[in-house]
Design a protein around this motif. Structure first.
Motif, short mmCIF file in Angstrom:
data_model
loop_
_atom_site.label_atom_id
_atom_site.label_comp_id
_atom_site.label_asym_id
_atom_site.label_seq_id
_atom_site.Cartn_x
_atom_site.Cartn_y
_atom_site.Cartn_z
N LEU A 91 9.65 5.75 -6.49
CA LEU A 91 8.70 6.85 -6.32
C LEU A 91 7.75 6.93 -7.51
CD1 LEU A 91 7.82 9.47 -4.81
CD2 LEU A 91 9.64 10.66 -6.02
N THR A 92 8.31 6.71 -8.69
CA THR A 92 7.51 6.85 -9.91
C THR A 92 6.45 5.76 -10.02
OG1 THR A 92 9.34 5.70 -10.97
CG2 THR A 92 9.20 8.08 -11.29
N GLU A 93 6.68 4.67 -9.34
CA GLU A 93 5.74 3.55 -9.42
C GLU A 93 4.53 3.80 -8.53
OE1 GLU A 93 6.89 -0.76 -8.47
OE2 GLU A 93 8.06 -0.17 -10.25
N SER A 94 4.83 4.14 -7.28
CA SER A 94 3.75 4.42 -6.35
C SER A 94 4.29 5.26 -5.20
CB SER A 94 3.17 3.12 -5.80
OG SER A 94 2.51 3.37 -4.58
N PRO A 95 3.99 6.53 -5.21
CA PRO A 95 4.53 7.42 -4.17
C PRO A 95 4.16 6.95 -2.76
CG PRO A 95 3.50 8.70 -5.91
CD PRO A 95 3.20 7.26 -6.20
N VAL A 96 2.95 6.41 -2.61
CA VAL A 96 2.52 5.98 -1.28
C VAL A 96 3.36 4.79 -0.81
CG1 VAL A 96 0.62 5.08 0.09
CG2 VAL A 96 0.20 6.85 -1.63
N ASP A 97 3.50 3.79 -1.68
CA ASP A 97 4.31 2.63 -1.32
C ASP A 97 5.76 3.00 -1.10
OD1 ASP A 97 2.36 0.78 -1.15
OD2 ASP A 97 2.56 0.03 -3.21
N TRP A 98 6.20 3.95 -1.92
CA TRP A 98 7.58 4.43 -1.78
C TRP A 98 7.80 4.94 -0.36
CZ3 TRP A 98 8.79 9.80 -1.13
CH2 TRP A 98 10.15 10.12 -1.24
N ALA A 99 6.93 5.85 0.06
CA ALA A 99 7.07 6.44 1.39
C ALA A 99 6.86 5.39 2.48
CB ALA A 99 6.07 7.58 1.56
#
Ligand code: ATP
Ligand code: SF4
Ligand code: MG
Lengths: 332, 331
Positions: free
Chosen positions: A188-196
């Motif tokens: 999540l901390t890296e990229s919330p969009v990619d995380w989701a």
């Protein structure tokens, strides 16, 4: 309010006792397994001398009770295996040390937890919303087409195995339509969009499967609720239908729904084993499965206890939420 | 009688059920004026609650309602739900039998009374809460400001019924329908609650429809009485008409069934033999016939012809539906 605080304190105390009893049980069960961690650590060829050394180093030469006490002490104060330059530290809270992986179990769990938590929490929010709203809609349209549809979806959901739906989803949306990533996890901390984006398929798959029981529970509970006298009172007061259902009806429906939700979520946080496997995500479930494969007892005990702890915590939260939702519980 | 605020004419309620049509209410009329009390009496299943629910527009969707329900001359039957909503709890309010189940267990009593007020007045929550406390105080809840934060289960039965009454009266309704408001309570508390209802009625000039099994209570508080049997009116008149000049054998049976302290024990509680018919099971003749002690004096007609309400001697509009011309006691 003081009623509620006192209520929470009582429940916390009870939870602590259960935790202790449980940890003893888990500890005894797994250490009774005839897999000798020292033997595994000692390697081949293993001379009796080296085996004895390894035992001593891993503190396995002490009595079972003493080992359990060491374990408890480790949780509070941390542990050190061996001494001098070869010493291995396991900082508090130490839930054991994995010699095969050369890492404290706590660290292993904390590394994997964000993945499992991401899967579980996202799916949980989805299935709660989906299940409750479909359940309410079904109840309000009892016997009509919307009701039949919702009940049908629920039936399908409870009878479909999660791996099947997961594999299907990957196949269709991941490979054929090429819409979503088929595996992997982005913090999540890296990229919330990619995380989701990486989690959306497992979320939906889990949500559909879990929502089923929520649809059924919400529906039957709401139907019962709508027959109660105080619902008639609300109508007699001049409340509109929406207010009758949401303000007066839903409250009583949420009490059992929250119970189920807490337990489901608590269980899932301990590792969504099948989902993690299907979507190749290295969460707690994956950690547990590989530990079992390698007879890494420390990890198995640690993860099992951690999962149990989450379920007890979920129970505690459910109790407190009950107390908040239902004044008859907290204002006894 | 003064100009009535609520009039019901030829009210019919028919439920469609899996077992067929159930004519629960089969043509009743009544009216009640400000400050007056109409009592509806009758055995279980005679259609009392269904009638009051029909007035409130609170019947389930399987109920077919015809006739007239006039509030200040305005027809309520067929009004869209949105219009009815504005009348419910505001112009016509209800007090239920079991206050414990009538109150929502999840909300404080103050909140519930305030909600009734806010549903019909555009005021802040704080103002509504103030008003709720005022009302709780008025119905005799001690330390109302503090007790308003309590939940229903923390109150005694009598206090709970006071809360329900406060909730019903918070909007100063023109009509109050009380459906067996004291049945669930101890005898001493019953008297207190009835006294409270009489007091608030006198103070606000509310018209009251009191549904009751207790003829003692009816004798004490009612002005007019409607005796219902199997969904129809058996007899109606003033309270004196009923108690001194009862013209219907069923009314006499009820009066005989009333426990009285002034009658020796042996004569007490002569319940009417048999039980009421299920709605719709008797389609010709008099519904009371199978249980009637006077049917022999009339003969065939009781079985072949349904008796309609006809005028009887008494004060004003005393009527009874019985083929027996004279008062049964004179026969
Ligand atoms: N929803 C419904 N569907 C079908 N029949 C109904 C329904 N509600 C009530 N009835 C029937 O209507 C009849 C009248 O019921 P009602 O509740 O008005 O009786 P009541 O006079 O109030 O009796 P009680 O003194 O027991 O309260 C009963 O026979 C009942 O079975
Ligand atoms: S009409 Fe006949 S059966 Fe009916 S109440 Fe009168 S006497 Fe009795
Ligand atoms: Mg009733």
């Amino acid at each position: 309010m003081p009623d509620l605080v006192w209520f929470i304190v009582r429940r916390l105390f009870a939870a602590l006792i259960v935790m202790l009893a449980l940890s003893l049980a888990v500890y005894l069960v797994f250490y009774a397994i005839p897999a000798d961690p020292a033997h595994l650590a000692c390697g081949k060829p293993c001379t009796p001398d080296r085996l004895e050394q390894a035992r001593h180093f891993m503190q396995l030469d002490q009595s079972t009770l003493q080992q359990y006490l060491n374990f408890l002490k480790g949780i509070v104060a941390g542990r050190t295996f061996g001494d001098g330059a070869a010493a291995v530290h396991c900082n508090a809270p130490c839930f054991g040390y994995s010699f095969p992986l050369a890492r404290p179990v706590t660290t292993l769990i904390m590394d994997r937890l964000p993945i499992t938590a991401s899967i579980a929490l996202g799916a949980a929010v989805l299935w709660l919303l989906l299940g409750v709203s479909l359940g309410v809609i079904a109840a309000l349209n009892r016997g009509r087409i919307l009701d039949r549809l919702a009940v049908g979806v629920a039936l399908l959901g409870v009878s479909t195995p999660s791996f099947l739906l997961g594999l299907l989803a990957i196949l269709v949306f991941g490979f054929w339509l090429n819409m979503v990533p088929v595996n992997g996890y982005v913090p999540l901390t890296e990229s919330p969009v990619d995380w989701a984006w990486h989690l959306i398929t497992p979320w939906i798959v889990l949500a559909i499967l879990q929502a089923a029981s929520y649809i059924r529970l919400t529906r039957s509970q709401m139907l019962e609720e709508l027959n109660l006298d105080y619902i008639t009172t609300a109508r007699a007061k001049g409340a509109g239908e929406l207010r009758v259902v949401v303000t007066h009806g839903l409250r009583g429906v949420l009490v059992p729904v929250i119970t189920l939700f807490g337990l489901d979520l608590g269980g899932l946080l301990g590792g969504a084993i099948l989902t993690e496997k299907v979507f190749s995500m290295q969460g707690l479930g994956d950690l547990l499965i590989s530990a079992v494969g390698q007879l890494d007892v420390a990890v198995v005990v640690g993860v099992t206890l951690f999962s149990a702890f989450l379920i007890i915590l979920a129970n505690l939260v459910v109790d407190v939420v009950h107390g908040v939702l239902d004044p008859r519980v907290s204002h006894g | 009688m003064a100009e009535p605020v609520l009039e019901v004419h030829d009210l019919h309620v028919t439920f469609s059920t899996e077992g067929g049509l159930v004519p629960a209410v089969d043509g009743i009329d009544f009216a009640v004026a400000p400050g007056e009390t109409l009592a509806i009496v009758g055995e279980s299943g005679s259609g009392k609650s269904v009638s009051s629910a029909a007035v409130m527009g609170l019947l389930p969707s399987n109920a077919d309602v015809t006739g007239e329900v006039l509030l200040d001359g305005r027809e309520l039957i067929g009004l869209p739900n949105d219009e009815l909503r504005k009348i419910r709890g505001n112009d016509i309010a209800m007090v239920f039998q079991d206050a414990l189940s009538a109150l929502n267990p999840y909300y404080s009593v103050g909140w519930q009374v305030a909600e009734a007020y806010r549903l019909h007045h555009d005021v802040s929550k704080k103002k509504a809460h103030q008003r709720a406390i005022e009302m709780l105080d008025k119905v005799g809840i001690p330390d109302a400001a503090r007790r308003a934060d309590g939940y229903p289960h923390e109150f005694s039965g009598g206090m709970r019924q006071r809360v329900v009454i406060a909730m019903a009266l918070v909007n100063d309704p023109r009509v109050l329908i009380a459906d067996e408001p004291t049945t669930a309570l101890d005898v001493t508390v019953q008297a207190q609650i009835m006294q409270l209802l009489e007091d608030v009625q006198a103070e606000f000039g509310t018209a009251m429809v009191l549904i009751s099994h207790d003829l003692g209570v009816v004798a004490e508080v009612a002005d007019d009485v409607l005796v219902m049997y199997a969904g129809r009116a058996a007899e109606r008149g003033t309270v004196r008409d009923l108690f001194y000049r009862a013209a219907h054998p069923y009314s006499l049976g009820l009066l005989g069934a009333m426990p009285r302290v002034d009658v020796p024990p042996k004569l007490r509680l002569t319940t009417i033999p048999g039980s009421p018919p299920t709605p719709g099971s008797i389609t010709t003749g008099c519904a009371f016939q199978p249980r009637c002690a006077y049917t022999d004096r009339v003969g065939e007609r009781c079985i072949t012809e349904r008796p309609e309400l006809t005028p009887r001697p008494g004060e004003g509009d005393h009527e009874a539906a019985c083929h027996l011309g004279r008062r049964p006691s004179d026969v």
